[in-house]
Design a protein around this motif. Structure first.
Motif, mmCIF file in Angstrom:
data_model
loop_
_atom_site.group_PDB
_atom_site.id
_atom_site.type_symbol
_atom_site.label_atom_id
_atom_site.label_comp_id
_atom_site.label_asym_id
_atom_site.label_seq_id
_atom_site.Cartn_x
_atom_site.Cartn_y
_atom_site.Cartn_z
ATOM 1 N N LYS A 22 25.829 41.385 -8.403
ATOM 2 C CA LYS A 22 25.712 42.202 -7.283
ATOM 3 C C LYS A 22 24.403 41.787 -6.547
ATOM 4 O O LYS A 22 23.476 41.659 -6.850
ATOM 5 C CB LYS A 22 25.756 43.657 -7.797
ATOM 6 N N ILE A 24 21.924 44.081 -4.016
ATOM 7 C CA ILE A 24 21.591 45.501 -4.047
ATOM 8 C C ILE A 24 20.595 45.710 -2.671
ATOM 9 O O ILE A 24 19.392 44.877 -2.918
ATOM 10 C CB ILE A 24 20.665 45.993 -5.261
ATOM 11 N N LYS A 37 25.251 48.680 -3.223
ATOM 12 C CA LYS A 37 25.507 47.618 -4.214
ATOM 13 C C LYS A 37 26.658 46.644 -3.563
ATOM 14 O O LYS A 37 27.839 47.521 -3.246
ATOM 15 C CB LYS A 37 25.742 48.234 -5.476
#
Length: 83
Positions: A22, A24, A37
């Motif tokens: 991911k 972020i 996210k």
């Protein structure tokens, strides 16, 4: 969590990180923080994430920070914890 880059902004501190497949995005203003996210599978590359941080999005972020501050001040006053 791996730091990727800082994103310059005159009002906020914006940091981009990568962790567990991911991206972020952390946006900070004073004592408050918003975190977003984005799955790496949902974007073609890092530039897509940067493109998403456009003016209308950051305007909404500003409004949310203002609401967060209002909420925090209100609970402090209700509970008589702020001097």
């Amino acid at each position: 969590m791996r730091f990727v880059q800082d994103i310059p902004h005159p009002q906020f501190r914006i940091g981009l990180y990568a962790w567990n497949s991911k991206y972020i995005v952390k946006i900070e203003a004073g004592p408050y923080e918003q975190t977003y996210k984005v799955s790496e599978l949902d974007v073609a590359d890092l530039n897509d994430v940067l493109t998403m941080l456009d003016g209308p999005f950051l305007d909404t972020v500003t409004q949310r920070f203002q609401a967060m501050d209002t909420d925090w001040q209100a609970t402090g006053e209700r509970n008589e914890t702020f001097l």
